[in-house]
Design a protein around this motif. Structure first.
Motif, PDB file in Angstrom:
ATOM      1  N   ASP A   1       0.764  -1.231   0.639  1.00  0.00           N
ATOM      2  CA  ASP A   1       0.175   0.184   0.399  1.00  0.00           C
ATOM      3  C   ASP A   1       1.309   1.148  -0.180  1.00  0.00           C
ATOM      4  O   ASP A   1       0.140   2.364  -0.212  1.00  0.00           O
TER       5      ASP A   1
ATOM      6  N   TRP B   1      -4.482  -0.314   1.239  1.00  0.00           N
ATOM      7  CA  TRP B   1      -4.449  -2.379   1.350  1.00  0.00           C
ATOM      8  C   TRP B   1      -5.217  -3.259   0.777  1.00  0.00           C
ATOM      9  O   TRP B   1      -4.832  -4.483   1.010  1.00  0.00           O
TER      10      TRP B   1
ATOM     11  N   CYS C   1       1.934  -4.352   4.477  1.00  0.00           N
ATOM     12  CA  CYS C   1       1.348  -2.916   4.266  1.00  0.00           C
ATOM     13  C   CYS C   1       2.207  -2.054   5.697  1.00  0.00           C
ATOM     14  O   CYS C   1       3.407  -3.108   6.364  1.00  0.00           O
ATOM     15  N   TRP C   2       1.837  -0.929   6.348  1.00  0.00           N
ATOM     16  CA  TRP C   2       2.555  -1.087   7.162  1.00  0.00           C
ATOM     17  C   TRP C   2       2.881  -1.850   8.708  1.00  0.00           C
ATOM     18  O   TRP C   2       4.089  -1.520   9.262  1.00  0.00           O
ATOM     19  N   THR C   3       1.724  -2.119   9.229  1.00  0.00           N
ATOM     20  CA  THR C   3       2.016  -3.016  10.068  1.00  0.00           C
ATOM     21  C   THR C   3       1.435  -4.183   9.985  1.00  0.00           C
ATOM     22  O   THR C   3       2.155  -5.175  10.481  1.00  0.00           O
ATOM     23  N   GLY C   4       1.316  -5.326   8.007  1.00  0.00           N
ATOM     24  CA  GLY C   4       1.349  -6.391   7.472  1.00  0.00           C
ATOM     25  C   GLY C   4       0.177  -6.787   8.057  1.00  0.00           C
ATOM     26  O   GLY C   4      -0.703  -7.284   7.634  1.00  0.00           O
ATOM     27  N   THR C   5      -0.304  -6.420   9.785  1.00  0.00           N
ATOM     28  CA  THR C   5      -1.732  -6.458   9.332  1.00  0.00           C
ATOM     29  C   THR C   5      -2.907  -6.815   8.698  1.00  0.00           C
ATOM     30  O   THR C   5      -4.194  -7.173   8.277  1.00  0.00           O
ATOM     31  N   GLY C   6      -3.654  -6.076   7.867  1.00  0.00           N
ATOM     32  CA  GLY C   6      -4.893  -5.222   6.748  1.00  0.00           C
ATOM     33  C   GLY C   6      -4.056  -5.875   5.477  1.00  0.00           C
ATOM     34  O   GLY C   6      -5.336  -7.089   5.448  1.00  0.00           O
TER      35      GLY C   6
HETATM   36  O1  LIG Z   1      -2.898  -3.079   8.692  1.00  0.00           O
HETATM   37  C1  LIG Z   1      -3.124  -1.816   8.429  1.00  0.00           C
HETATM   38  C2  LIG Z   1      -1.982  -1.294   7.460  1.00  0.00           C
HETATM   39  O2  LIG Z   1      -0.743  -1.018   8.205  1.00  0.00           O
HETATM   40  C3  LIG Z   1      -1.870   0.462   6.777  1.00  0.00           C
HETATM   41  O3  LIG Z   1      -0.631   0.260   6.099  1.00  0.00           O
HETATM   42  C4  LIG Z   1      -1.893   1.773   7.678  1.00  0.00           C
HETATM   43  O4  LIG Z   1      -3.418   1.395   8.188  1.00  0.00           O
HETATM   44  C5  LIG Z   1      -1.823   2.569   7.471  1.00  0.00           C
HETATM   45  O5  LIG Z   1      -2.568   2.760   5.826  1.00  0.00           O
HETATM   46  P1  LIG Z   1      -2.696   4.242   5.544  1.00  0.00           P
HETATM   47  O6  LIG Z   1      -1.356   4.859   4.710  1.00  0.00           O
HETATM   48  O7  LIG Z   1      -3.869   4.281   4.305  1.00  0.00           O
HETATM   49  O8  LIG Z   1      -3.620   5.260   7.164  1.00  0.00           O
END
Ligand SMILES: O=C[C@H](O)[C@H](O)[C@H](O)COP(=O)(O)O
Length: 145
Positions: free
Chosen positions: A8, A42, A65-70
Motif C-alpha cells: 500500500d 491495503w 502494509c505498514w503493520t502487515g496486519t491489514g
Molecule cells: O493494516 C493496515 C496497514 O498497516 C496500513 O498500512 C495502515 O493502516 C496505513 O494505511 P494508510 O496509509 O492508508 O493510512
C-alpha cells in the motif's frame, strides 16, 4: 516461481521486495502502490495478490502494509489462501512448514533489509510438513466457514 507482490506504499521493504525477489530469479506480478494502474489501499492491493494465488496466476504472494496486519487479513479472506504475517525467519519457516502458507505478509514498519533477506531465505527454504497432524490441520482450513 511466479510471485504476486502487493503493497500500500513504496516505503521501506515495500520498495525493495520486488527487486529482491527478481534477484532471486522469481517472476513478479505487482499490485497496489507497485502498479500505477491500481488502487493502492491495503485491502484492495492485498486482495489482488491473494486472488492471483487462488486463481493460479501466481504460486505465492508477498503482501505488505505498514503493520502487515491489514494485508494479512485481506489475503486470508480469499478462499484457498493461507497468509502468514512474519516478522522473523523462524516464523517464516514455521509458516511454510506447519501451515503450508502461500502468502507472506510483511510489516513495512518492522522489516529491515537484513530481516527481509532472512525471512525470504527461510520462506523459500521451507517445505510443507508431511506429518499427518500437520496435513490434517491445513486440510481443515478449507472446511472452516
Ligand atoms: O493494516 C493496515 C496497514 O498497516 C496500513 O498500512 C495502515 O493502516 C496505513 O494505511 P494508510 O496509509 O492508508 O493510512
Amino acid at each position: 516461481m511466479r510471485i504476486s507482490v502487493a503493497a500500500d506504499s513504496l516505503d521501506g521493504v515495500a520498495g525493495t521486495v520486488v527487486a529482491e525477489l527478481r534477484a532471486r530469479g522469481h517472476e513478479v506480478i505487482t499490485h497496489g502502490a507497485l502498479n500505477d494502474d491500481e488502487r493502492d489501499d491495503w485491502a484492495w492491493a492485498s486482495e489482488s495478490a491473494a486472488r492471483d494465488v487462488a486463481e493460479g496466476r501466481a504460486e505465492q504472494a508477498v503482501v505488505a502494509c505498514w503493520t502487515g496486519t491489514g494485508a494479512a487479513i485481506a489475503a486470508n479472506k480469499v478462499a484457498g489462501v493461507r497468509a502468514a504475517l512474519c516478522a522473523d525467519a523462524h516464523t517464516a519457516d514455521g509458516a511454510r512448514t506447519w501451515n503450508d502458507a502461500n502468502v507472506l505478509a510483511l510489516s513495512i514498519r518492522l522489516t529491515s533489509p537484513a530481516l527481509l533477506t532472512e525471512i525470504l531465505d527461510a520462506w523459500f527454504a521451507g517445505t510443507p510438513s508431511t506429518d499427518a497432524d500437520d496435513v490434517a490441520n491445513v486440510a481443515h482450513l478449507d472446511e472452516i466457514r
